[in-house]
Write an enzyme that holds these catalytic residues in place. Structure first.
Site, mmCIF file in Angstrom:
data_model
loop_
_atom_site.group_PDB
_atom_site.id
_atom_site.type_symbol
_atom_site.label_atom_id
_atom_site.label_comp_id
_atom_site.label_asym_id
_atom_site.label_seq_id
_atom_site.Cartn_x
_atom_site.Cartn_y
_atom_site.Cartn_z
ATOM 1 N N CYS A 1 -9.054 -30.100 78.884
ATOM 2 C CA CYS A 1 -9.232 -29.337 77.651
ATOM 3 C C CYS A 1 -8.869 -27.891 77.986
ATOM 4 O O CYS A 1 -8.266 -27.636 79.029
ATOM 5 C CB CYS A 1 -10.645 -29.488 77.082
ATOM 6 S SG CYS A 1 -11.994 -28.880 78.105
ATOM 7 N N HIS B 1 -23.577 -38.207 102.412
ATOM 8 C CA HIS B 1 -23.236 -38.044 101.002
ATOM 9 C C HIS B 1 -23.612 -39.286 100.189
ATOM 10 O O HIS B 1 -23.906 -39.174 98.998
ATOM 11 C CB HIS B 1 -21.752 -37.721 100.852
ATOM 12 C CG HIS B 1 -21.339 -36.520 101.642
ATOM 13 N ND1 HIS B 1 -21.799 -35.254 101.361
ATOM 14 C CD2 HIS B 1 -20.536 -36.404 102.729
ATOM 15 C CE1 HIS B 1 -21.289 -34.391 102.234
ATOM 16 N NE2 HIS B 1 -20.530 -35.073 103.071
ATOM 17 N N HIS C 1 -17.158 -35.392 99.218
ATOM 18 C CA HIS C 1 -18.612 -35.257 99.222
ATOM 19 C C HIS C 1 -19.299 -35.898 98.022
ATOM 20 O O HIS C 1 -20.456 -36.304 98.125
ATOM 21 C CB HIS C 1 -19.011 -33.782 99.269
ATOM 22 C CG HIS C 1 -18.683 -33.132 100.576
ATOM 23 N ND1 HIS C 1 -19.152 -31.888 100.901
ATOM 24 C CD2 HIS C 1 -17.925 -33.538 101.626
ATOM 25 C CE1 HIS C 1 -18.708 -31.561 102.114
ATOM 26 N NE2 HIS C 1 -17.947 -32.547 102.552
ATOM 27 N N ASP D 1 -7.584 -32.718 74.903
ATOM 28 C CA ASP D 1 -7.596 -32.201 73.536
ATOM 29 C C ASP D 1 -6.366 -31.307 73.383
ATOM 30 O O ASP D 1 -5.501 -31.258 74.271
ATOM 31 C CB ASP D 1 -8.913 -31.487 73.219
ATOM 32 C CG ASP D 1 -9.077 -30.149 73.930
ATOM 33 O OD1 ASP D 1 -8.201 -29.751 74.733
ATOM 34 O OD2 ASP D 1 -10.109 -29.488 73.685
ATOM 35 N N THR E 1 -10.687 -25.297 78.976
ATOM 36 C CA THR E 1 -11.318 -24.825 80.216
ATOM 37 C C THR E 1 -11.717 -25.952 81.157
ATOM 38 O O THR E 1 -11.979 -25.712 82.328
ATOM 39 C CB THR E 1 -12.605 -24.029 79.910
ATOM 40 O OG1 THR E 1 -13.539 -24.908 79.261
ATOM 41 C CG2 THR E 1 -12.315 -22.820 79.036
#
Length: 146
Positions: A65, A133, A98, A8, A67
């Site tokens: 974006c 995993h 993992h 964004d 954050t």
């Protein structure tokens, strides 16, 4: 590697840098936008990248974006998507080893271009460990049936 990328307005500048790095490394990059700093809605770009990864059109995706939080939340709504929000090399590496993450989410207002570039390289070069995993991922994948 076929890679989808989207951002964004908060991640636009970092996306431009990452696209250049990916191309220099020889990857096949599809840029789903955005293409400027005018305010846009991050779910629109998360959807495009997540669908491409979910359907196997792209091997990996990168979402940016302000954050990274919104992008990761939106992308993880799609089947077969394991989007990891990472802020450093350790989390980028472990997201692959993992969790077999197939989309990397980052915050363009949280991390600098230098560390982001290194995170992308680590994310693309690190293999999934498998073993114990795999059992855990099978449990996560079962959620897609709900």
């Amino acid at each position: 590697m076929k890679i989808a990328i989207g951002a964004d307005h908060g991640g636009f500048d970092l996306k431009k840098t990452i696209v250049g790095i990916l191309k220099a490394l020889g990857h096949d990059v599809t840029d789903f936008g955005c293409h400027g700093t005018e305010s846009v809605d991050y779910p629109d770009f998360a959807e495009k990248v997540a669908i491409g990864v979910s359907e196997g059109i792209f091997e990996r995706g990168i979402l940016i974006c302000g954050t990274g939080i919104g992008m990761s939340m939106a992308a993880n709504r799609f089947p077969n998507v394991r989007c990891a929000l990472c802020h450093n090399l350790y989390t980028a590496r472990l997201s692959r080893e993992h969790n077999d993450a197939n989309i990397l989410a980052m915050g363009g207002r949280v991390i600098g271009a230098g560390i982001a570039a290194e995170m992308v390289k680590v994310f693309l070069e690190t293999a999934f460990e498998g073993g114990r995993h795999t059992r855990r991922l099978d449990k996560i994948n079962a959620f897609n049936r709900c």
